[in-house]
Design an enzyme around this catalytic site. Sequence first.
Site, PDB file in Angstrom:
ATOM      1  N   HIS A  15       0.876  -1.202   0.000  1.00  0.00           N
ATOM      2  CA  HIS A  15       0.000   0.000   0.000  1.00  0.00           C
ATOM      3  C   HIS A  15       0.900   1.235   0.000  1.00  0.00           C
ATOM      4  CE1 HIS A  15      -3.782   2.228   1.488  1.00  0.00           C
ATOM      5  NE2 HIS A  15      -2.854   3.149   1.298  1.00  0.00           N
ATOM      6  N   HIS A  17       1.588   5.386  -1.721  1.00  0.00           N
ATOM      7  CA  HIS A  17       1.223   6.562  -2.521  1.00  0.00           C
ATOM      8  C   HIS A  17       2.499   7.141  -3.134  1.00  0.00           C
ATOM      9  CE1 HIS A  17      -2.853   6.750  -0.764  1.00  0.00           C
ATOM     10  NE2 HIS A  17      -2.246   6.231   0.289  1.00  0.00           N
ATOM     11  N   LEU A  18       2.541   7.192  -4.468  1.00  0.00           N
ATOM     12  CA  LEU A  18       3.728   7.749  -5.134  1.00  0.00           C
ATOM     13  C   LEU A  18       3.479   9.131  -5.717  1.00  0.00           C
ATOM     14  CD1 LEU A  18       5.203   4.616  -6.985  1.00  0.00           C
ATOM     15  CD2 LEU A  18       6.209   5.840  -5.039  1.00  0.00           C
ATOM     16  N   ARG A  19       2.194   9.544  -5.788  1.00  0.00           N
ATOM     17  CA  ARG A  19       1.827  10.864  -6.349  1.00  0.00           C
ATOM     18  C   ARG A  19       2.225  10.964  -7.813  1.00  0.00           C
ATOM     19  NH1 ARG A  19      -1.227  10.840  -1.979  1.00  0.00           N
ATOM     20  NH2 ARG A  19      -0.266  11.679  -0.094  1.00  0.00           N
ATOM     21  N   ASN A  43      -5.138   7.420  -5.908  1.00  0.00           N
ATOM     22  CA  ASN A  43      -5.845   8.665  -5.538  1.00  0.00           C
ATOM     23  C   ASN A  43      -5.083   9.920  -5.977  1.00  0.00           C
ATOM     24  OD1 ASN A  43      -3.889   8.179  -3.524  1.00  0.00           O
ATOM     25  ND2 ASN A  43      -5.048   9.291  -1.965  1.00  0.00           N
ATOM     26  N   LYS A 101      -9.459  -0.152  -5.763  1.00  0.00           N
ATOM     27  CA  LYS A 101      -9.504   0.477  -4.440  1.00  0.00           C
ATOM     28  C   LYS A 101     -10.838   1.177  -4.212  1.00  0.00           C
ATOM     29  CE  LYS A 101      -7.938   2.153  -0.517  1.00  0.00           C
ATOM     30  NZ  LYS A 101      -6.778   2.984  -0.228  1.00  0.00           N
ATOM     31  N   HIS A 138     -10.568   1.280   1.890  1.00  0.00           N
ATOM     32  CA  HIS A 138     -10.256   2.256   2.937  1.00  0.00           C
ATOM     33  C   HIS A 138     -11.405   2.112   3.923  1.00  0.00           C
ATOM     34  CE1 HIS A 138      -8.535   6.068   4.569  1.00  0.00           C
ATOM     35  NE2 HIS A 138      -9.707   6.017   5.182  1.00  0.00           N
ATOM     36  N   HIS A 176      -4.602  -0.630   5.757  1.00  0.00           N
ATOM     37  CA  HIS A 176      -4.112   0.083   6.944  1.00  0.00           C
ATOM     38  C   HIS A 176      -5.025  -0.068   8.155  1.00  0.00           C
ATOM     39  CE1 HIS A 176      -6.764   2.933   5.028  1.00  0.00           C
ATOM     40  NE2 HIS A 176      -5.851   3.448   4.243  1.00  0.00           N
ATOM     41  N   LEU A 221      -4.652   9.205   7.981  1.00  0.00           N
ATOM     42  CA  LEU A 221      -5.948   8.537   8.085  1.00  0.00           C
ATOM     43  C   LEU A 221      -5.795   7.099   7.631  1.00  0.00           C
ATOM     44  CD1 LEU A 221      -8.272  11.386   6.826  1.00  0.00           C
ATOM     45  CD2 LEU A 221      -8.251  10.367   9.120  1.00  0.00           C
ATOM     46  N   ASP A 249       1.612   2.576   3.497  1.00  0.00           N
ATOM     47  CA  ASP A 249       0.769   3.773   3.361  1.00  0.00           C
ATOM     48  C   ASP A 249       1.632   5.029   3.403  1.00  0.00           C
ATOM     49  OD1 ASP A 249      -1.509   5.251   2.922  1.00  0.00           O
ATOM     50  OD2 ASP A 249      -2.131   5.266   5.023  1.00  0.00           O
ATOM     51  N   HIS A 253       3.267  14.440   1.535  1.00  0.00           N
ATOM     52  CA  HIS A 253       2.689  15.767   1.284  1.00  0.00           C
ATOM     53  C   HIS A 253       3.793  16.762   1.563  1.00  0.00           C
ATOM     54  CE1 HIS A 253      -1.561  14.539   1.089  1.00  0.00           C
ATOM     55  NE2 HIS A 253      -1.282  13.683   2.058  1.00  0.00           N
ATOM     56  N   ALA A 265      -3.805  14.748   5.626  1.00  0.00           N
ATOM     57  CA  ALA A 265      -3.498  13.467   6.268  1.00  0.00           C
ATOM     58  C   ALA A 265      -2.477  12.723   5.432  1.00  0.00           C
ATOM     59  CB  ALA A 265      -4.768  12.647   6.389  1.00  0.00           C
TER      60      ALA A 265
END
Length: 352
Positions: A15, A17-19, A43, A101, A138, A176, A221, A249, A253, A265
């Site tokens: 899980h 996030h690579l943006r 996302n 997802k 989620h 998560h 979150l 996760d 940011h 978050a």
Amino acid sequence: MSINDISIRRPDDWHLHLRDGDVLAAVTPHTSVDFARAIVMPNLVPPVVTTGDAAAYRERILAAVPDGHRFEPLMTLYLTETTDPNDVAAGASSGLITAVKLYPAGATTNSASGVRDIKKVYAVLARMEEIDLPLLVHGEVTDEEIDIFDREAVFIERVLDPLRRRFPGLRIVLEHVTTADGVDYVKSSSGGLAATITTHHLIINRNAILAGGIRPHYYCLPVAKRESHRAALCEAATSGDSRFFLGTDSAPHVDAAKETACGCAGIFSSPVTLGCVAQVFDNHGALDRLEAFTSLNGPAFYRLPANEERIRLIKHDAPIELPASITTADGGITVFDPPIDIHWQREQAAST
Ligand code: NCD
Ligand code: ZN
């Protein structure tokens, strides 16, 4: 005798996030250096909704992997109320799509396009059940009346359990997981249900965010819960139970978006995860089960081969100095600062 040196199969991150853009370019090497594969969250803004979106995003990720790193992004689709079951099935059969997802609309960062009425995605879920494509959830309700610390437990009761009864063959990951309720629910299932556990939820409880000053870099979150829940997560992760595996996760940011009156978050943990997780297992006397959590249970759930390559982790006498932040063209990003000493580190490749 204490163990100072272990070798495990190269881990995967189930899980992540690579943006996109400059942040993608800056964070990807911090994953690809330590992890062979990662389930990449969809996302983005706008989200990765179609197989075409996922194919294009995969190319952008691969372009950000440094030469010499072996890394395979495993792509996911962001489920919306207008997702086309045929597109999902085509993506799965081509091998491009590993999972879908489900974000309840408004549950977390960039989830505005998520699902409001679960009935509207029943046709997609039925198709996924038929073709055996995992659903990643989620697990938080968004009902304003539900206390934020109870949102996972209420999600399980109101959404996840009914969903599992309606689609008994659908394989699901409770992403998560943060509560003893979630851990117990997964343990009580008779198959087809697993959970990822993050680096930070193994290490911090809600005091880290709120006691002695508000600390935005520990805010994510689902929000960290009280200590008894953290203990339940550690017990599940270190037990060797194949239904639990690592999903960091890691959710970068830029600092300006975290250190503000209404901060985002997300905790960026990729650069420090391996040492942190090894330390948690060491502290629980469970180093012999580390490989199951980081490198075996995830592939078994996803029906992928475990990585053949191995890495070595070394325990140093003195605590390791961890990086405080990374720089990106968009601004600095603070790295997760574990409030425990970390002695473990991946053996650095010998320089030639
Ligand atoms: C994630 C993000 O920033 O994309 N944030 C987080 O706190 N974990 C979204 C998510 O996984 O909930
Ligand atoms: Zn996430």
